[in-house]
Write a protein that holds these residues in place. Sequence first.
Motif, PDB file in Angstrom:
ATOM      1  N   THR A 133       7.038  -9.251 -28.708  1.00 33.47           N
ATOM      2  CA  THR A 133       7.586  -9.551 -30.050  1.00 33.47           C
ATOM      3  C   THR A 133       8.238  -8.035 -30.489  1.00 33.47           C
ATOM      4  OG1 THR A 133       5.628 -11.034 -30.456  1.00 33.47           O
ATOM      5  CG2 THR A 133       6.860  -9.993 -32.412  1.00 33.47           C
ATOM      6  N   LEU A 134       7.688  -6.971 -30.048  1.00 34.77           N
ATOM      7  CA  LEU A 134       8.352  -5.873 -30.537  1.00 34.77           C
ATOM      8  C   LEU A 134       9.724  -5.576 -29.985  1.00 34.77           C
ATOM      9  CD1 LEU A 134       7.833  -3.085 -32.115  1.00 34.77           C
ATOM     10  CD2 LEU A 134       7.033  -2.012 -29.931  1.00 34.77           C
ATOM     11  N   CYS A 135       9.781  -6.179 -28.827  1.00 33.94           N
ATOM     12  CA  CYS A 135      10.943  -6.057 -27.973  1.00 33.94           C
ATOM     13  C   CYS A 135      12.155  -6.975 -28.765  1.00 33.94           C
ATOM     14  CB  CYS A 135      11.057  -6.435 -26.590  1.00 33.94           C
ATOM     15  SG  CYS A 135       9.962  -5.507 -25.360  1.00 33.94           S
ATOM     16  N   LEU A 136      11.437  -7.981 -29.329  1.00 40.88           N
ATOM     17  CA  LEU A 136      12.630  -8.989 -29.755  1.00 40.88           C
ATOM     18  C   LEU A 136      13.111  -8.364 -31.086  1.00 40.88           C
ATOM     19  CD1 LEU A 136      11.294 -12.293 -28.613  1.00 40.88           C
ATOM     20  CD2 LEU A 136      12.756 -11.095 -27.492  1.00 40.88           C
ATOM     21  N   SER A 137      12.446  -7.396 -31.790  1.00 37.52           N
ATOM     22  CA  SER A 137      12.968  -6.974 -33.028  1.00 37.52           C
ATOM     23  C   SER A 137      13.884  -5.686 -32.967  1.00 37.52           C
ATOM     24  CB  SER A 137      11.653  -6.431 -33.883  1.00 37.52           C
ATOM     25  OG  SER A 137      10.849  -7.581 -33.969  1.00 37.52           O
ATOM     26  N   ALA A 138      14.348  -5.334 -31.709  1.00 41.57           N
ATOM     27  CA  ALA A 138      15.266  -4.349 -31.394  1.00 41.57           C
ATOM     28  C   ALA A 138      16.639  -4.465 -31.862  1.00 41.57           C
ATOM     29  CB  ALA A 138      15.398  -3.851 -29.982  1.00 41.57           C
ATOM     30  N   SER A 139      17.455  -3.617 -31.903  1.00 43.21           N
ATOM     31  CA  SER A 139      18.729  -3.481 -32.524  1.00 43.21           C
ATOM     32  C   SER A 139      19.563  -4.566 -32.022  1.00 43.21           C
ATOM     33  CB  SER A 139      19.454  -2.099 -32.358  1.00 43.21           C
ATOM     34  OG  SER A 139      19.498  -1.854 -30.887  1.00 43.21           O
ATOM     35  N   TYR A 177      19.013 -12.512 -38.050  1.00 50.40           N
ATOM     36  CA  TYR A 177      17.866 -12.450 -37.423  1.00 50.40           C
ATOM     37  C   TYR A 177      18.455 -12.320 -35.799  1.00 50.40           C
ATOM     38  CZ  TYR A 177      18.289 -17.449 -36.852  1.00 50.40           C
ATOM     39  OH  TYR A 177      18.554 -18.824 -36.615  1.00 50.40           O
ATOM     40  N   PRO A 178      17.419 -11.584 -34.951  1.00 54.42           N
ATOM     41  CA  PRO A 178      17.661 -11.607 -33.491  1.00 54.42           C
ATOM     42  C   PRO A 178      17.618 -12.932 -32.949  1.00 54.42           C
ATOM     43  CG  PRO A 178      16.190  -9.909 -34.138  1.00 54.42           C
ATOM     44  CD  PRO A 178      16.243 -10.883 -35.368  1.00 54.42           C
ATOM     45  N   VAL A 179      18.417 -13.141 -31.891  1.00 51.95           N
ATOM     46  CA  VAL A 179      18.532 -14.441 -31.181  1.00 51.95           C
ATOM     47  C   VAL A 179      17.084 -14.564 -30.457  1.00 51.95           C
ATOM     48  CG1 VAL A 179      19.368 -15.969 -29.246  1.00 51.95           C
ATOM     49  CG2 VAL A 179      21.069 -14.564 -30.789  1.00 51.95           C
TER      50      VAL A 179
END
Length: 851
Positions: free
Chosen positions: A10-16, A44-46
């Motif tokens: 989840t943290l990875c998906l919130s990256a820039s 929002y990130p894909v």
Amino acid sequence: MRILLTALLTLCLSASGKAQSDYFFPGAGDWDPAIPTPERFLGYPVGDRHTRHDRLVAYFRELDRLSDRVTVETLGYTFEHREQIAAVFTSPAHHGRIEEIRKTHLASQTSSTGGSSSIPLVIHLGYNVHGNEPSSSEAAMLTAYYLTASRSPETLSWLDGMVITMDPVINPDGRDRHTHWANMHRAEPPVADPLDREHNEVWPGGRFNHYWFDLNRDWFPAVFPETRNRIRFFHKWRPYVQTDHHEMGSQSTFYFDPGEDASNNPIVPDYLYGTIYPLFSKYFVQGADRLGSMYFTREQYDKLYPGYGSSYINFYGGAGFLFEQASSRGHVQETSTVPITFAFTIRNQAMASLMTVRASFREKASLMEMRRRFHEQVRTERKASVVRGYVYGDAADPSRTAAFTEMLRLHEIEVKTLGETMVAEGRRFEAGNACFVPVDQENLLMVRSIFEKDIPYRDSSFYDASTWSLVHAYGLPHAALRAVPGKLNPIAPTVSPAAPARSGYAYVFAVTDYQAHRAIHILQQCGALVQSAFRPFRAVVDGAARDFGYGSVVLPVQLQRIPPDSLHALVRKASLATGIPIHALATGRSHDGIDMGSGYVRTLRKPEVAMVIGTGLAATEAGEAWHLLDQRLGMPVSKLDVTTLSRADLARYNTILLPGGVHASLDRNFTERLRAWVQNGGTLITLKTASEWAIRNGFTKERLLPVDSARGQSPRQPYDQAVNIEGAKAMGGSIFRADLDTTHPIGFGYTSRTISVYRNGLTFLMPSTNPYSTVAQYAADPLVGGYVHPSVLKKVRSSAAVLVGAEGAGRVVLFSDDPNFRGTWYGTNRMFLNAVFFGSQMGVRSVQGEE
């Protein structure tokens, strides 16, 4: 450990945004900053949430507004009025002459070279035909961004050398149904437990379209507007390559072609299977290996049926590619290894898209060779074929004939009207009411698929149907001809019948036309009293004697509750809406047969229809019945969910439909109330396993075929062959021959006792002990086309296809299979409609006027 992994993912998906680009396109290079990433546009990130269809369309429109590399067009709208779009990606220079490129491309298709190296190569990328397989449409946005924003030399060469068309959402209604479900249950932090509600949609789920149909089976029958729109777009461009992106079970990995060798369609040239699929597979392997994704090939999926998005193109000289990604069915879900995230599923789909583009560009010469060989084989077959064409048509049912002709022309099949009456294979085909399809035409493989009842198989296990002859599905008289008829005319526009003359006595029309039930519904809906002749008669119409068969509709003027002028206007309206000739009668005395005042002329009760739906029941069977009554007849149907049955007043309805499936949710209270409702005069119509449920719960005295208890012990078999051996015993879908009692109300309107019936289930009904209740019975030699295991064929032989059991004042109509299959079986759904409209009059009368 699983919680930690989920948190990290989840943290990875919130990256820039840059990190997202690196995740989806590792090492891709330079981007045009004027083109917004999907993340920047959506906010929002894909992969962080599921994108609504309208936002996805808006992103493509924004790319069109900002870039001269892409144009977007509207293909049409779905039943829920969601826009269907297609995008075209190519260089700005090509966009400036895109229509010239398209026409030149089409003109070069049948050339001796299979195209031209100087013309941009046309390929098509298609996504999200199953609404709850959503990763591919997210990947479509990423692919569109890549093609629009990338400034890499490779991307620029793609755009200079190709026209890339894209359908980002094939099933908008199903997608939004699933998107809403996934987003409304999304949690922070996400819940990966497979039993969490996010991962378990309620019935019917997002897979299907508005009417709960599987659109990935609809390319061939072409029932729905979504399909018809994309077929028109397909023929507008005739691409060399077409992709079809799907998802599968969460415990799987990633699949790409080639598929199982034994499941390739044998009428398609082998160069596709033996050369193109292995060639492209090398690119997919390269892309998957680079990402470290696990994958498999050469298993499970087939290319037999022409109605898949990954197979339809194969019958027109192209190459269809299937991708199946293990699904997160939500945002993240546990598996037997590590949790699978939505973003991960999207990444594989995006990789497959770009690898398809790369492979197509680099292997253009091979694709041209594929098309050259395809048309070379077609030309050879056209010359060598002993069969020179097919004639079809039913003079008594011009509506069904016209529907079949329309379907053929949608697939760009050449059709002519028969200019002179002829007899072939014992059938009479009338000039103007029959059509001819020549074998000597470019689209021969599709002609063969539509008319031939069988193909040679290399395997006995089928992913889906084992036969798909549409001429049998439509139930049309047809014949193969060894010579082209001497006189053929272009297809003429449909001519409306003459307006019905005014009658002071009665109006009458035959029910042989497919639109007859719609006409009855229009009349009843507007307050007319409608009667039906349960015996044939001959009446004088316009000075000439005319025959009217079983079930013909009679509208007595003086028995109506509406004035004669209003009735005449209503009769004209029904005739104009349906194309059915309605005749005025001046007298009740028939030239031959029963008179209009006979007790065999019976008043039809206006159907008040309810259908039980919900958890456990087959959504496709329910959807087929709903679509048939809703779209083709304009008849309202009350859909009663199993969770609300306790509140349902069954007395409100006179006809209840029960689809197959698992009926454990039908409790004892409802079962007893339904049984009493039948006894009090209701008509219960059951399909497939619902017929088994009705018999086991005492709704009828009819019986199921007993289980064969005399079988000895099976011989030992290798463990790894269990899937193949047992799979061969399944009924993938075959066509059978049955004898129909055309004097029974279920058989009204049929002009032949021999009918074709589609079966893909294992419900077997015993012929009734009542000599009048077995309305349709399978022949002793029933197989028309397709594969069926000998042990299953034994059960089909002489079993009942349709039973009608009179129970108290009501009746139960039991179908052993689904007469409305895929909205295509015009030849059998007439029986279903007859059960709905004539159900109230299905009692056996021993003498006139008594029951």
